[in-house]
Design a protein around this motif. Structure first.
Motif, PDB file in Angstrom:
ATOM      1  N   LYS A  61     -56.775-101.169  85.734  1.00  0.00           N
ATOM      2  CA  LYS A  61     -55.635-100.519  85.057  1.00  0.00           C
ATOM      3  C   LYS A  61     -55.015-101.471  84.029  1.00  0.00           C
ATOM      4  O   LYS A  61     -54.641-101.051  82.935  1.00  0.00           O
ATOM      5  N   LYS A  62     -54.903-102.750  84.390  1.00  0.00           N
ATOM      6  CA  LYS A  62     -54.392-103.742  83.442  1.00  0.00           C
ATOM      7  C   LYS A  62     -55.328-103.866  82.239  1.00  0.00           C
ATOM      8  O   LYS A  62     -54.873-103.904  81.093  1.00  0.00           O
ATOM      9  N   ASP A  64     -57.326-101.631  81.052  1.00  0.00           N
ATOM     10  CA  ASP A  64     -57.180-100.423  80.235  1.00  0.00           C
ATOM     11  C   ASP A  64     -55.995-100.544  79.290  1.00  0.00           C
ATOM     12  O   ASP A  64     -56.090-100.213  78.113  1.00  0.00           O
ATOM     13  N   THR A  65     -54.876-101.004  79.825  1.00  0.00           N
ATOM     14  CA  THR A  65     -53.681-101.159  78.992  1.00  0.00           C
ATOM     15  C   THR A  65     -53.947-102.144  77.863  1.00  0.00           C
ATOM     16  O   THR A  65     -53.593-101.879  76.703  1.00  0.00           O
ATOM     17  N   THR A  69     -53.694-100.887  74.091  1.00  0.00           N
ATOM     18  CA  THR A  69     -52.482-101.295  73.365  1.00  0.00           C
ATOM     19  C   THR A  69     -52.543-102.695  72.770  1.00  0.00           C
ATOM     20  O   THR A  69     -51.767-103.009  71.877  1.00  0.00           O
ATOM     21  N   PRO A  75     -48.632-106.480  81.086  1.00  0.00           N
ATOM     22  CA  PRO A  75     -48.873-105.122  80.598  1.00  0.00           C
ATOM     23  C   PRO A  75     -48.352-104.041  81.552  1.00  0.00           C
ATOM     24  O   PRO A  75     -48.388-104.209  82.773  1.00  0.00           O
ATOM     25  N   ILE A  77     -48.597-100.267  83.344  1.00  0.00           N
ATOM     26  CA  ILE A  77     -49.759 -99.516  83.823  1.00  0.00           C
ATOM     27  C   ILE A  77     -49.389 -98.055  84.047  1.00  0.00           C
ATOM     28  O   ILE A  77     -48.227 -97.714  84.250  1.00  0.00           O
ATOM     29  N   TYR A  86     -45.667 -94.116  84.333  1.00  0.00           N
ATOM     30  CA  TYR A  86     -45.827 -95.286  83.472  1.00  0.00           C
ATOM     31  C   TYR A  86     -44.827 -96.335  83.943  1.00  0.00           C
ATOM     32  O   TYR A  86     -43.627 -96.199  83.748  1.00  0.00           O
ATOM     33  N   TYR A 146     -47.195 -97.931  75.318  1.00  0.00           N
ATOM     34  CA  TYR A 146     -48.383 -97.495  76.067  1.00  0.00           C
ATOM     35  C   TYR A 146     -48.357 -95.979  76.266  1.00  0.00           C
ATOM     36  O   TYR A 146     -49.361 -95.301  76.056  1.00  0.00           O
TER      37      TYR A 146
END
Length: 187
Positions: A61-62, A64-65, A69, A75, A77, A86, A146
């Motif tokens: 998930k981190k 992906d962020t 972004t 970051p 998530i 969010y 995000y």
């Protein structure tokens, strides 16, 4: 005290708290228009468990962020695009005092003395955090950015950039929700 807590709709804040078994051994859960309560589990453990529950690891998930972004430091998530989840961190995930806040419930951030700030939520609940209002505002804006990037990408993927996904409808368009999930595929 609940065990095995998973983040769900209506969760505003997960804030570490002290228990008799040790410092930061528990998590205070703030829910929209409900009384807060304590869970006998570390905050980061709840975050990791919730990520797995919604289909991915915390590390993924981190990543992906960061990919979506470019935010590398602390970051935010997204747990699931099916409802507003969010969350942004107040500190590094290596710090036990790290609090996670849902962007959708923040009303405003008030500076306090000694590099602290108060976060007031839309239902008038509030928390005090050991970071400056400036740093809190920065983290909050990262979360909003995000959210914006995910929303924009989903609109483009559904070929309807003028019409946002309406999560308040009793039946959401599954294609729209899947479009947000597709953004998480490795590119």
């Amino acid at each position: 005290m609940n065990q095995q807590y998973i983040i769900k709709k209506g969760d505003m804040v997960l804030q570490p708290c002290n228990l008799t078994i040790g410092p930061y051994a528990g998590t205070c859960i703030y829910r929209y228009q409900e009384d807060n309560y304590t869970v006998k589990d570390r905050t980061h453990k709840i975050i990791e468990r919730s990520c797995r529950f919604y289909g991915s690891s915390y590390v993924f998930k981190k990543e992906d962020t960061i990919r979506i972004t470019g935010i590398n430091s602390k970051p935010p998530i997204l747990f699931t695009p099916l409802f507003p989840t969010y969350f942004f961190p107040t500190h590094s995930d290596r710090k036990e005092e790290n609090t996670w806040i849902n962007i959708h419930y923040v009303s405003h951030i008030k500076p306090m003395k000694e590099k602290k700030c108060k976060v007031i939520f839309v239902d008038k609940q509030s928390i005090t955090v050991n970071i400056s209002a400036h740093s809190m505002q920065h983290q909050y804006l990262n979360g909003i950015y995000y959210y914006y990037m995910m929303d924009r990408a989903a609109k483009v993927a559904t070929f309807d950039p003028e019409s946002p996904i309406d999560y308040s409808k009793s039946q959401i368009n599954i294609y729209e929700a899947l479009a947000k999930y597709s953004l998480f595929e490795q590119k």
